[in-house]
Motif scaffolding. Structure first.
Motif, PDB file in Angstrom:
ATOM      1  N   UNK A   1      48.790  36.562  -7.941  1.00 48.10           N
ATOM      2  CA  UNK A   1      47.671  36.967  -8.076  1.00 48.10           C
ATOM      3  C   UNK A   1      46.964  36.407  -9.504  1.00 48.10           C
ATOM      4  N   UNK A   2      47.378  37.314 -10.673  1.00 43.32           N
ATOM      5  CA  UNK A   2      46.914  36.821 -11.709  1.00 43.32           C
ATOM      6  C   UNK A   2      47.417  35.695 -12.330  1.00 43.32           C
ATOM      7  N   UNK A   3      48.936  35.496 -12.162  1.00 43.43           N
ATOM      8  CA  UNK A   3      49.599  34.091 -12.862  1.00 43.43           C
ATOM      9  C   UNK A   3      49.030  33.078 -12.056  1.00 43.43           C
ATOM     10  N   UNK A   4      48.703  33.121 -10.697  1.00 39.60           N
ATOM     11  CA  UNK A   4      48.186  32.119  -9.911  1.00 39.60           C
ATOM     12  C   UNK A   4      46.839  31.825 -10.084  1.00 39.60           C
ATOM     13  N   UNK A   5      46.045  32.681 -10.449  1.00 41.73           N
ATOM     14  CA  UNK A   5      44.919  32.552 -10.850  1.00 41.73           C
ATOM     15  C   UNK A   5      44.549  31.854 -12.144  1.00 41.73           C
ATOM     16  N   UNK A   6      45.654  32.146 -13.145  1.00 35.85           N
ATOM     17  CA  UNK A   6      45.558  31.458 -14.452  1.00 35.85           C
ATOM     18  C   UNK A   6      45.881  29.901 -14.164  1.00 35.85           C
ATOM     19  N   UNK A   7      46.746  29.569 -13.204  1.00 28.43           N
ATOM     20  CA  UNK A   7      46.898  28.178 -12.628  1.00 28.43           C
ATOM     21  C   UNK A   7      45.793  27.503 -12.414  1.00 28.43           C
ATOM     22  N   UNK A   8      44.871  28.152 -11.465  1.00 24.33           N
ATOM     23  CA  UNK A   8      43.770  27.652 -10.905  1.00 24.33           C
ATOM     24  C   UNK A   8      42.645  27.533 -12.112  1.00 24.33           C
ATOM     25  N   UNK A   9      42.749  28.280 -13.042  1.00 27.24           N
ATOM     26  CA  UNK A   9      41.595  27.924 -14.056  1.00 27.24           C
ATOM     27  C   UNK A   9      42.015  26.853 -15.069  1.00 27.24           C
ATOM     28  N   UNK A  10      43.316  26.919 -15.219  1.00 25.04           N
ATOM     29  CA  UNK A  10      44.049  25.726 -16.088  1.00 25.04           C
ATOM     30  C   UNK A  10      43.817  24.312 -15.351  1.00 25.04           C
ATOM     31  N   UNK A  11      44.221  24.356 -14.197  1.00 27.66           N
ATOM     32  CA  UNK A  11      43.881  23.119 -13.418  1.00 27.66           C
ATOM     33  C   UNK A  11      42.446  22.517 -13.248  1.00 27.66           C
ATOM     34  N   UNK A  12      41.494  23.700 -13.020  1.00 26.70           N
ATOM     35  CA  UNK A  12      40.237  23.101 -13.190  1.00 26.70           C
ATOM     36  C   UNK A  12      39.785  22.698 -14.506  1.00 26.70           C
ATOM     37  N   UNK A  13      40.376  23.135 -15.214  1.00 24.54           N
ATOM     38  CA  UNK A  13      39.820  22.807 -16.787  1.00 24.54           C
ATOM     39  C   UNK A  13      40.473  21.352 -17.351  1.00 24.54           C
ATOM     40  N   UNK A  14      41.373  20.761 -16.396  1.00 24.84           N
ATOM     41  CA  UNK A  14      42.063  19.599 -16.409  1.00 24.84           C
ATOM     42  C   UNK A  14      43.165  19.532 -17.399  1.00 24.84           C
ATOM     43  N   UNK A  15      43.985  20.856 -17.361  1.00 25.91           N
ATOM     44  CA  UNK A  15      45.190  20.829 -18.037  1.00 25.91           C
ATOM     45  C   UNK A  15      46.194  21.003 -16.883  1.00 25.91           C
ATOM     46  N   UNK A  16      47.518  20.715 -17.547  1.00 22.92           N
ATOM     47  CA  UNK A  16      48.673  20.776 -16.498  1.00 22.92           C
ATOM     48  C   UNK A  16      49.291  22.087 -16.592  1.00 22.92           C
ATOM     49  N   UNK A  17      49.024  22.825 -15.515  1.00 24.26           N
ATOM     50  CA  UNK A  17      49.778  24.280 -15.429  1.00 24.26           C
ATOM     51  C   UNK A  17      51.341  24.064 -15.197  1.00 24.26           C
ATOM     52  N   UNK A  18      52.172  24.682 -15.791  1.00 28.86           N
ATOM     53  CA  UNK A  18      53.623  24.600 -15.214  1.00 28.86           C
ATOM     54  C   UNK A  18      54.105  26.178 -15.370  1.00 28.86           C
ATOM     55  N   UNK A  19      54.709  26.777 -14.237  1.00 28.71           N
ATOM     56  CA  UNK A  19      55.154  27.872 -13.802  1.00 28.71           C
ATOM     57  C   UNK A  19      56.530  27.959 -14.138  1.00 28.71           C
ATOM     58  N   UNK A  20      56.930  28.944 -15.115  1.00 28.22           N
ATOM     59  CA  UNK A  20      58.210  29.379 -15.453  1.00 28.22           C
ATOM     60  C   UNK A  20      58.686  30.375 -14.460  1.00 28.22           C
ATOM     61  N   UNK A  21      59.264  29.948 -13.636  1.00 30.30           N
ATOM     62  CA  UNK A  21      59.695  30.882 -12.676  1.00 30.30           C
ATOM     63  C   UNK A  21      60.711  32.197 -12.933  1.00 30.30           C
ATOM     64  N   UNK A  22      61.674  31.767 -13.946  1.00 30.80           N
ATOM     65  CA  UNK A  22      62.614  32.754 -14.112  1.00 30.80           C
ATOM     66  C   UNK A  22      61.932  33.895 -15.190  1.00 30.80           C
TER      67      UNK A  22
END
Length: 157
Positions: A101-122
């Protein structure tokens, strides 16, 4: 590679394993970091009315960060995204609570801003629906591609 760390909602209102807090803390000590903290304001986000639950009105980040932004709802505040964009980083490493939810929402916001979001799964924890965070990591990989599964993939050395 220039990187920044976005720490999503790692706060007392959510059950956060100690090893996650410690791992994020070690990383935030060596990379520029931004944290979001979810605070409750029913007039902005109807958590209590719609979900019967609400975060605290005065939570703080469990991890020290260079900047902390307060948010209401799932998305990071626009000021946090603008701040990260202003850092001119090659990628934004993302970790924290509520992977699907919130982590994924951050990914969308970063992506839409032209940034490269990278999840740290651990360093990401899912909600009570999926505490492992696997669902969030699968959704992240589908939408953004970049999921790191261990600290040796960070390229900090």
């Amino acid at each position: 590679m220039k990187q920044a760390l976005l720490i999503v909602d790692t706060q007392p209102s959510f059950p956060v394993p100690a090893e996650i807090v410690q791992g994020i803390g070690r990383l935030s000590a060596v990379i520029h970091s931004v944290a979001t903290v979810e605070r409750h304001d029913e007039s902005i986000t109807p958590f209590e009315r719609q979900l019967g639950w609400k975060p605290s009105k005065d939570d703080v980040s469990l991890v020290a960060a260079d900047r902390v932004f307060i948010k209401h709802g799932y998305l990071p505040p626009p000021a946090a995204i603008d701040y990260l964009a202003g850092l001119k980083v090659d990628r934004v490493l993302v970790c924290g609570i509520q992977a699907e939810t919130c982590v994924l929402a951050a990914g969308f916001a970063l992506f839409d801003a032209g940034l490269q979001p990278t999840l740290l799964k651990w360093l990401a924890v899912g909600s009570s629906l999926d505490p492992s965070g696997d669902l969030g990591a699968r959704l992240w990989a589908h939408h953004f591609g970049a999921v790191l599964s261990s600290p040796d993939q960070l390229g900090l050395g």
